[in-house]
Design a protein around this motif. Structure first.
Motif, PDB file in Angstrom:
ATOM      1  N   ARG A 163       0.862  -1.187   0.000  1.00 22.30           N
ATOM      2  CA  ARG A 163       0.000   0.000   0.000  1.00 22.30           C
ATOM      3  C   ARG A 163       0.897   1.234   0.000  1.00 22.30           C
ATOM      4  O   ARG A 163       2.082   1.164   0.337  1.00 22.30           O
ATOM      5  N   ARG A 187     -11.766   4.028  -4.890  1.00 25.69           N
ATOM      6  CA  ARG A 187     -10.928   3.932  -6.088  1.00 25.69           C
ATOM      7  C   ARG A 187     -11.742   3.253  -7.174  1.00 25.69           C
ATOM      8  O   ARG A 187     -12.196   2.118  -6.987  1.00 25.69           O
ATOM      9  N   LYS A 201     -14.978   1.814  -5.738  1.00 27.74           N
ATOM     10  CA  LYS A 201     -14.994   0.846  -4.636  1.00 27.74           C
ATOM     11  C   LYS A 201     -14.188   1.364  -3.456  1.00 27.74           C
ATOM     12  O   LYS A 201     -13.111   1.939  -3.633  1.00 27.74           O
ATOM     13  N   VAL A 209     -11.571   1.428  -0.814  1.00 32.42           N
ATOM     14  CA  VAL A 209     -10.284   0.735  -0.669  1.00 32.42           C
ATOM     15  C   VAL A 209      -9.550   1.147   0.606  1.00 32.42           C
ATOM     16  O   VAL A 209      -8.498   0.601   0.917  1.00 32.42           O
ATOM     17  N   VAL A 264      -3.581   3.557   0.175  1.00 30.71           N
ATOM     18  CA  VAL A 264      -4.272   2.884  -0.926  1.00 30.71           C
ATOM     19  C   VAL A 264      -3.542   1.577  -1.222  1.00 30.71           C
ATOM     20  O   VAL A 264      -2.318   1.580  -1.396  1.00 30.71           O
ATOM     21  N   PRO A 265      -4.244   0.446  -1.280  1.00 31.83           N
ATOM     22  CA  PRO A 265      -3.583  -0.829  -1.627  1.00 31.83           C
ATOM     23  C   PRO A 265      -2.938  -0.743  -2.997  1.00 31.83           C
ATOM     24  O   PRO A 265      -3.509  -0.159  -3.937  1.00 31.83           O
ATOM     25  N   CYS A 266      -1.736  -1.355  -3.136  1.00 35.48           N
ATOM     26  CA  CYS A 266      -1.036  -1.236  -4.419  1.00 35.48           C
ATOM     27  C   CYS A 266      -0.179  -2.456  -4.723  1.00 35.48           C
ATOM     28  O   CYS A 266       0.795  -2.345  -5.485  1.00 35.48           O
ATOM     29  N   TYR A 326     -10.476   8.711  -8.196  1.00 32.24           N
ATOM     30  CA  TYR A 326     -10.678   8.640  -6.753  1.00 32.24           C
ATOM     31  C   TYR A 326     -11.816   9.557  -6.321  1.00 32.24           C
ATOM     32  O   TYR A 326     -12.029  10.643  -6.894  1.00 32.24           O
TER      33      TYR A 326
END
Length: 815
Positions: free
Chosen positions: A724, A746, A749, A751, A772-774, A787
């Motif tokens: 993230r 995002r 949805k 996140v 933010v998950p990445c 976003y």
């Protein structure tokens, strides 16, 4: 009592629901030699008369995680232990009677979704459908959580106790702890006396203070500070009401009231605005399942509102008028964790009338912390180390507790300040700032200028979820910092002097950055844990070959000092808190150098005093030390001056500043400027569970050093890649306000959620930071998405950036 052992791995003091939960969870982890001692009978303090409301949603993600765990645990306890807990998922409704409260509960609902809690915003008509007995004439809106519940408090505690016994814990009732033996920073054992006249001593590796409203007293025995105060807590139970069936738990915070149907009767409880502290002279030795004297006059205003809100209460008689004590802390958050003064004394106490819904999760978290020697996740909200030593003062606790009980149901406005027990800690500039219109806030007891009122303007907060009355004031302060020069008081920030023969090596072990720097160098760094999480966010200035100054946030000064002490070992180093010894004025803005040149003969050029260096100077008729650093993203200096010369320094700078456009500024300005610059705020954007690389702070870590805490975790993360990233957001609509915990969407949805938020007056909109998950993605992949931020149920488009939106190359601080 011959079956009480002479040795134990851990002794838990107190047999309420929290002590039983700690015993349950330690034995669940496989601990043996767990002993729990209860002075009277299990649940006989405050647990037995709790309302038994079990809600999932709390103010932060991790507190919500713990509350969700509690209700899931209680749902399974009966099957595990055979003890009926009375736990039922009846749902809950919170209603708003004002537009401000509507925004509060809708923001909470949005936050709940980000935390994975099922929640539904409902109209007054839908409220009436779910709660037909309610007068909804002036109800504006409501929120409904279908998995919230209620239970039998005493039986929940007894079920936890049975579960602990089933796995080998020894739980002894009618055994009072009479003293604690200490050696250095450790408790070595527990003295006890039983009601049958026997007495003894248990050698103990660890002690857990779960003594509830006796927690302050037990804390003193252990040489630890556990600030809490018992207050009277009132509720009534009606006579049976014909036809009354199961209903959701109902909260009407605008009327300080909660309602619970139980066995055909209605309970009405209150968190009144001005509470009644109790037990200031000590709790009677005989206290056991006791009630306090009725005070109908105190409860009557709540009852009058309730009869209007729930007309059937006016028809039913009162079966029970109950008054019993509950313990409250200075900030309405419970105390959990290892006491900062000792190395083997743990605390779980002060649950502010939400002990039942908190006990399961708190016991689980504390047990895991004890097992691992590290927090399982961020517990900063409740970590006992947040409490300052003075907060154990009995008069302070008495005055503050009159307010904190009522704050549970008060409007939880952003920036809301406590009104009681104020003025304890004042900086050297306090009176001078007040003379210039300062409006004070309070943090860790420090009175701090949050904003400056204009001539003729009311010097107080007018709270709102929208733009508050100081919005324009802070905007003007913000503009001064960005375009001219501003000055603000940073004296409350913690100052720890670390000195001795081994100071350099010690700080190189604790800090991620390189501490082998020349005298006068300032280093921005973090204390990391073994997982690469951030335990502290500090600057370290090398004062001499053997002395450093560690500057910490005001709220975490004690926690940061404790972290240092616990990692000191046998090194030849002395750590001294010198916070009160120096006042600090920050002079920031494009004209900061001009102002300093006007008051000092010293050289402030880049050649002599570049960014990240400190020097001793003459200031007016006195002396000072200046640190060229900035938390607002502009050219500037923090000016450290002895408390004896502080007033003179202020006068000198303020008078000279009149020719340079100087404006006095407050903490709200600092927050809005730092978030524009993308600077992290410890406790929000960076915590012990946030990896330093994922927080975007990899530049502060020097892995070519051979041995520092967290080094291996940093290397592993660099190899494995980020899961993230911390992203900066700016709302496209300039009107909405961001605070923290707003959901991040995002591509439509959810996140994550914002870790912090404030208004960016220069950038022209609200700014937020959030993870933010990445996993498996590049920076470009993250930024390629669209976003939105959910503000009280409304999605607002947001621009995203991985670089600071303001001065991304940091050119302004280095001019």
């Amino acid at each position: 009592m011959t079956d009480i052992p002479q040795k134990a791995r851990v002794v838990i003091i107190g047999g309420g629901v929290v002590g039983c939960s700690v015993a349950y969870h330690l034995t669940k982890l496989g601990w043996q030699d767990v002993v729990l001692l209860e002075r009277k009978q299990l649940t006989s303090g405050t647990t037995w008369h709790a309302a038994g409301l079990i809600a999932q949603l709390r103010a932060t993600a991790n507190m919500t995680k713990l509350a969700k765990y509690s209700q899931e645990l209680y749902g399974a306890l009966e099957e595990e232990t055979g003890v009926a807990t009375g736990f039922k998922r009846v749902g809950s409704i919170t209603v708003a009677l004002t537009e401000e409260r509507r925004e509060e509960i809708f923001r909470s609902a949005a936050m709940a979704r980000a935390f994975g809690v099922d929640v539904e915003e409902i109209s007054p008509t839908e409220v009436k459908a779910k709660y037909p007995h309610l007068n909804t004439d002036d109800v504006v809106a409501g929120v409904y959580l279908d998995k919230d519940g209620q239970g039998d408090p005493a039986n929940i505690a007894l079920a936890l106790a049975k579960g602990a016994r089933m796995r080998g814990a020894l739980i002894k009732e009618r055994v009072k702890v009479t003293g604690l033996a200490r050696k250095g920073r450790r408790v070595t054992g527990v003295d006890w006396a039983a009601e049958d006249g026997s007495a003894g001593h248990i050698e103990a590796e660890m002690v857990v203070n779960c003594a509830g409203m006796w927690g302050h007293e037990v804390g003193r025995m252990a040489g630890t500070n556990v600030p809490l105060q018992a207050c009277e807590h009132f509720y009534i139970v009606s006579e049976p009401i014909a036809g009354l069936t199961q209903l959701p738990v109902l909260r009407v915070p605008d009327e300080c009231a909660y309602y619970k149907e139980d066995a055909g009767k209605m309970m009405l409880g209150a968190f009144e605005p001005t509470a009644k502290p109790w037990g200031m002279a000590g709790i009677p030795e005989s206290f056991e399942f006791d009630q306090l004297p009725e005070d109908f006059d105190h409860f009557e205003p709540i009852l009058e509102w309730a009869v209007n809100r729930m007309p059937m209460l006016g028809e039913a008689g009162i079966h029970t008028f109950f008054n019993g004590p509950e313990s409250f802390t200075p900030d309405d958050a419970y105390h959990l964790g290892i006491a900062p003064e000792m190395d083997n004394v743990w605390v779980a106490a002060g649950f502010n009338s939400i002990g039942i819904q908190s006990a399961g999760g708190a016991g689980m978290a504390l047990a895991q912390w004890m097992e691992d020697g590290a927090k399982p996740f961020d517990l900063g909200d409740v970590d006992i180390s947040r409490m300052q030593p003075f907060q154990g003062n009995k008069r302070y606790l008495f005055e503050r507790s009159t307010e904190t009980l009522g704050l549970l149901y008060a409007d939880h406005f952003p920036y809301r300040q406590k009104a009681t027990a104020r003025g304890v800690r004042r900086t050297p500039f306090h009176a001078q700032l007040l003379d210039q219109g300062a409006v004070m806030g309070e943090l860790a007891g420090w009175e701090r200028a949050n904003w400056f009122a204009n001539p003729g303007q009311e010097r107080e907060y007018a709270y709102s979820w929208k733009r508050q009355n100081w919005f324009d004031n802070t905007a003007a302060e913000h503009r001064a910092i960005r375009s001219e020069v501003g000055m603000y008081d940073m004296s409350s920030f913690g100052k720890l002097r670390v000195e001795g023969r081994d100071a350099e090596g010690f700080l190189n072990h604790v800090c991620g950055a390189e501490m082998s720097v020349p005298v006068g160098r300032i280093v921005y760094t973090q204390f990391l844990n073994a997982r690469g999480g951030i335990e502290a966010d500090v600057t370290v200035t090398r004062l001499t070959e053997t002395a450093y100054l560690v500057v910490t946030p005001a709220a975490t000064r004690l926690a940061d000092e404790t972290w240092l002490r616990r990692h000191l070992g046998e090194r030849a180093v002395v750590i001294t808190d010198v916070t009160a010894g120096e006042g600090v004025l920050a002079v920031m803005g494009p004209k900061a150098r001009d102002l300093l040149n006007a008051v000092s003969p010293n050289d402030f050029s880049n050649a002599t005093n570049p960014f990240g260096t400190a020097q001793d100077i003459e200031l007016g008729l006195g002396l000072a030390r200046v640190h060229r650093v900035s938390y607002v993203g502009e050219l500037g200096w923090e000016i450290y001056v002895g408390a004896d010369m502080a007033s003179h320094a202020f006068e000198t700078l303020f008078e000279a500043g009149q020719d340079h456009g100087l404006k006095l500024c407050g903490m709200h300005m600092m927050d809005s400027c730092r978030i524009e610059k993308g600077f992290r705020h410890f406790g929000h954007d960076i915590t012990c569970e946030d990896h330093v690389l994922e927080a975007g702070l990899g530049f502060t870590v020097k892995t070519d050093k051979p041995d520092f805490i967290g080094r291996d975790a940093v290397l592993r993360k660099r190899e494995a890649g980020l899961e993230r990233r911390l992203v900066q957001f700016r709302l496209s609509d300039p009107d909405p306000m961001l605070y923290h915990n707003e959901p991040v969407l995002r591509d439509g949805k959810i996140v994550g959620y914002l870790s912090s938020g404030a208004y960016g007056h220069h950038l022209g909109g609200a700014i937020g930071l959030g993870y933010v998950p990445c996993a498996g993605e590049s920076a470009a992949d993250v930024l390629a998405s669209s976003y939105e931020i959910d503000v009280a149920g409304t999605r607002v488009r947001a621009e995203a950036s991985l670089r600071p939106m303001y001065d991304p190359r940091s050119e302004r601080v280095k001019v």
